[in-house]
Each structure stands twice: as C-alpha cells, then as structure tokens.
Design an enzyme around this catalytic site. Structure first.
Site, PDB file in Angstrom:
ATOM      1  N   CYS A   1      62.258  53.840  62.843  1.00  0.00           N
ATOM      2  CA  CYS A   1      62.389  52.387  62.934  1.00  0.00           C
ATOM      3  C   CYS A   1      63.210  51.932  61.736  1.00  0.00           C
ATOM      4  O   CYS A   1      64.022  52.693  61.215  1.00  0.00           O
ATOM      5  CB  CYS A   1      61.024  51.700  62.984  1.00  0.00           C
ATOM      6  SG  CYS A   1      60.029  51.906  61.487  1.00  0.00           S
ATOM      7  N   VAL A   2      63.028  50.711  61.289  1.00  0.00           N
ATOM      8  CA  VAL A   2      63.798  50.205  60.156  1.00  0.00           C
ATOM      9  C   VAL A   2      63.311  50.791  58.836  1.00  0.00           C
ATOM     10  O   VAL A   2      64.084  51.306  58.033  1.00  0.00           O
ATOM     11  CB  VAL A   2      63.737  48.663  60.083  1.00  0.00           C
ATOM     12  CG1 VAL A   2      64.439  48.156  58.829  1.00  0.00           C
ATOM     13  CG2 VAL A   2      64.362  48.043  61.323  1.00  0.00           C
TER      14      VAL A   2
END
Length: 222
Positions: A185-186
């Site tokens: 993810c981020v």
C-alpha cells in the site's frame, strides 16, 4: 459479561474497562462462543513480530475507523480487542462513534499476557527495497495493491491487481490457499491489515512490503 453499548456512559465517569477486561482464558472462550473478530490495535511492526492467530491488525495509529468499517460491515459483529497499555478507552470511543456497540471484551494486560501464557502466535513476513524487487521477479507470486482505486489507476507496480480492503475481505475465503501473495500500500498500514485478513483465512504464504511504496528507494524500479 454484559455487552458494551453507548449507554454505558463512555464519555462520563463510568469506566467500561471495569467490565470489559478479561483474562486470556476467558478471551479465548469468548472468541469461540461468540464467533467474535479479534481486532489487534497495535502497530503493524508489533503485529508482524507476533500476534494472536486469526486476529486482524487495525492499528490505532492509522486510518482506524475507515479501515474498520471496510473490514467489518456488520455493526453488530462481536468484537474482542487487543490494545497497547493506555489505549483501550480511545479504541472503545472510536468503535462507539463508528456505530460498533458490541465489543465483548478487552484482553487484560494486552498482548504480553497472551505471549506469557504460551499460547500459539503468528508472525508476518515483511520485506524492504532490494528484497522486494527480487520477490517481484518470481513468476508464481500474486501481487496485490490495497491502496485506493484512484492511486492504483494513477500508478502501480507492474503485474499487480487491485483489491480494496473491503473487496479483499469478501474474496479472501475463495482465494487460493496454496498461492503466495505479496501485499503493498502507501505506507504499510493497509497492507498489514490485508495480510492479517489473508492469514486469518489459512493463507500462509503472505508477504508485506514494510513501509509501503513510500519506503522504496526507487519506486519506479518496481
């Protein structure tokens, strides 16, 4: 034990922990008896090192409420909590404000009491940078991007498929349990949630990108 509800007076003088805190034995009994979801609100780093098998990691230090509602659509779902010292009241308040009023227990003493009891634990594999790039070259690994759809469409790792946390929760049961999955993810918050969900469905070969895309030295290299 009585269920926790808003009417318990969480914002008043009454301390719900007086009734909600339970020892390891009662925690296990309650989980089985009530088919409860165990939410571990510790950080992704701590969860990866050791956690209760079948628990879901939704750290208090991130987008707790939005991720909670994505993973648990049923507001009446029985919930058991594993919290760091001094954070349980904050977690209960966030649950209540999101409409979750069926917390049936908080593990007394936090995860340490589980660890000290000698009960089984699970660990989550994590990789960074060069190890991540080497893993990407494997032909038999499924790469899952759990960021929001806008970010995925804007830019994503070649070969990755997009699954929101909500979609992953729905589809996890039918996913190939023999396959290997690489999650990102981020910043590593959502991907650890996703990893814990997959492991809760008996998917063993799960790897998380520690720190997310932000932690890669050269994201374009992926």
């Amino acid at each position: 034990m009585e269920e926790y509800h808003k009417s318990s007076g969480l914002d008043g003088k009454f301390n719900p922990l007086d009734e909600l805190q339970i020892d390891v034995k009662d925690f296990v009994i309650s989980a089985v008896k009530n088919q409860a979801i165990i939410i571990d609100t510790r950080s992704a780093d701590h969860y990866a090192e050791a956690a209760i098998p079948g628990s879901v990691n939704i750290g208090l230090n991130g987008a707790f409420t939005s991720c909670l509602t994505a993973v648990i659509p049923n507001l009446n779902q029985p919930i058991l909590l594993v919290c760091d010292d001094g954070t349980a009241i904050d977690v209960l308040m966030k649950l209540s404000r999101a409409g979750f009023n069926n917390c049936i227990g908080v593990l007394l003493g936090g995860f340490k009491t589980w660890l000290d009891s000698g009960r089984p634990i699970t660990k989550t594999s994590r990789i960074v940078n060069d190890d991540f790039l080497r893993t990407l070259k494997k032909q038999d690994i499924v790469i899952i991007d759990v960021r929001n759809e806008k970010d995925f469409k804007s830019n994503h790792i070649k070969g990755a498929i997009h699954l929101s946390l909500q979609d992953l929760t729905t589809e996890a049961k039918a996913m190939d349990k023999e396959a290997s999955y690489l999650l990102y993810c981020v910043n590593g918050y959502r991907s650890m949630i996703a990893a814990s969900i997959l492991k809760g469905h008996q998917i063993i070969n799960v790897i998380d990108l520690k720190g997310g895309i932000k932690a890669l030295k050269d994201p374009k290299a992926a």
